[in-house]
Design a protein around this motif. Sequence first.
Motif, short mmCIF file in Angstrom:
data_model
loop_
_atom_site.label_atom_id
_atom_site.label_comp_id
_atom_site.label_asym_id
_atom_site.label_seq_id
_atom_site.Cartn_x
_atom_site.Cartn_y
_atom_site.Cartn_z
N ARG A 131 0.82 -1.21 0.00
CA ARG A 131 0.00 0.00 0.00
C ARG A 131 0.86 1.26 0.00
NH1 ARG A 131 -3.83 -0.74 4.90
NH2 ARG A 131 -1.89 -1.53 5.67
N ILE A 132 1.96 1.23 0.70
CA ILE A 132 2.87 2.38 0.73
C ILE A 132 3.51 2.56 -0.64
CG2 ILE A 132 5.04 3.23 1.71
CD1 ILE A 132 4.20 1.97 4.35
N ASN A 133 3.86 1.44 -1.29
CA ASN A 133 4.45 1.52 -2.63
C ASN A 133 3.46 2.15 -3.61
OD1 ASN A 133 6.84 0.37 -1.85
ND2 ASN A 133 6.21 -1.70 -2.39
N VAL A 134 2.22 1.72 -3.58
CA VAL A 134 1.21 2.25 -4.49
C VAL A 134 0.99 3.74 -4.20
CG1 VAL A 134 -1.24 2.12 -5.12
CG2 VAL A 134 0.09 0.02 -4.86
N ALA A 135 0.93 4.11 -2.93
CA ALA A 135 0.76 5.52 -2.57
C ALA A 135 1.94 6.34 -3.06
CB ALA A 135 0.59 5.66 -1.05
N GLY A 136 3.13 5.78 -2.99
CA GLY A 136 4.33 6.47 -3.48
C GLY A 136 4.25 6.72 -4.98
N PHE A 137 3.77 5.72 -5.73
CA PHE A 137 3.62 5.90 -7.18
C PHE A 137 2.56 6.96 -7.48
CE2 PHE A 137 5.88 1.82 -7.62
CZ PHE A 137 6.77 2.17 -8.63
N TYR A 138 1.44 6.94 -6.75
CA TYR A 138 0.41 7.95 -6.97
C TYR A 138 0.95 9.36 -6.72
CZ TYR A 138 -3.57 4.86 -7.71
OH TYR A 138 -4.44 3.96 -8.24
N LEU A 139 1.71 9.51 -5.65
CA LEU A 139 2.29 10.82 -5.35
C LEU A 139 3.30 11.24 -6.42
CD1 LEU A 139 2.93 10.73 -1.49
CD2 LEU A 139 1.44 12.28 -2.74
N ALA A 140 4.16 10.30 -6.80
CA ALA A 140 5.22 10.63 -7.76
C ALA A 140 4.64 10.95 -9.14
CB ALA A 140 6.20 9.48 -7.86
N PHE A 148 15.35 -3.68 -12.66
CA PHE A 148 14.39 -3.75 -11.56
C PHE A 148 13.23 -2.79 -11.79
CE2 PHE A 148 18.45 -4.98 -9.69
CZ PHE A 148 18.10 -6.19 -9.13
N LEU A 149 12.16 -3.03 -11.07
CA LEU A 149 11.02 -2.11 -11.07
C LEU A 149 11.52 -0.75 -10.59
CD1 LEU A 149 7.89 -1.78 -11.28
CD2 LEU A 149 7.84 -2.21 -8.82
N PRO A 150 11.25 0.31 -11.35
CA PRO A 150 11.77 1.61 -10.93
C PRO A 150 11.09 2.10 -9.67
CG PRO A 150 10.30 1.87 -12.80
CD PRO A 150 10.46 0.40 -12.58
N SER A 151 11.82 2.86 -8.90
CA SER A 151 11.23 3.49 -7.73
C SER A 151 10.32 4.62 -8.22
CB SER A 151 12.33 4.03 -6.81
OG SER A 151 13.00 5.09 -7.46
N PRO A 152 9.41 5.09 -7.39
CA PRO A 152 8.54 6.20 -7.81
C PRO A 152 9.31 7.43 -8.32
CG PRO A 152 7.63 5.19 -5.85
CD PRO A 152 8.98 4.55 -6.10
#
Length: 169
Positions: free
Chosen positions: A16-25, A50-54
């Motif tokens: 959930r934190i990862n998804v929130a990070g992508f939404y913010l970014a 690798f999967l990119p960070s936000p």
Amino acid sequence: MTLLSSLPSRASADDRINVAGFYLALEGVSRHALQTATKQIMQGSLGHAFLPSPPELRQECDKIMRPILEARARDAQDKRIREEMKADQSRAKWTPESRARATAKWEAAKAQQRLDSAAEDTRHDHYDTSVEASMARLKQAAEDNGNEFDLNGLRSAPIGSFKQIGRAA
């Protein structure tokens, strides 16, 4: 984003934190930028698999949007300049008085140029450029150098006529 999820991801504690990070970014990112960035990342633009960070994903989207945003900014600047010019044109009406002032300034500038040109001409009037005067100067230069001036004695030289004349003197 679905395509990016196929890449191996770095260890994370909470999805959930990862998804929130992508939404913010990705806030404010266009669909075109996200699709193009995803395609480029899948083609190896990040230099890792690798999967990119936000933030990495946002930076890729910004790279894609930079030329588009710069073009929009230039267009807005051009539009603003055109509007200012249009506003200035409507304010800049020639009145008979302003036209007379401008004409007087122009005539004064032309008169000053004529005076400057005449002054320049008088500075060069003391130097006579006639053939006779030139011959007299050459004879004088030859005598000063201890030579006799002979115009017929000039020999052809491939170095130019001015050096030939100087050699004769």
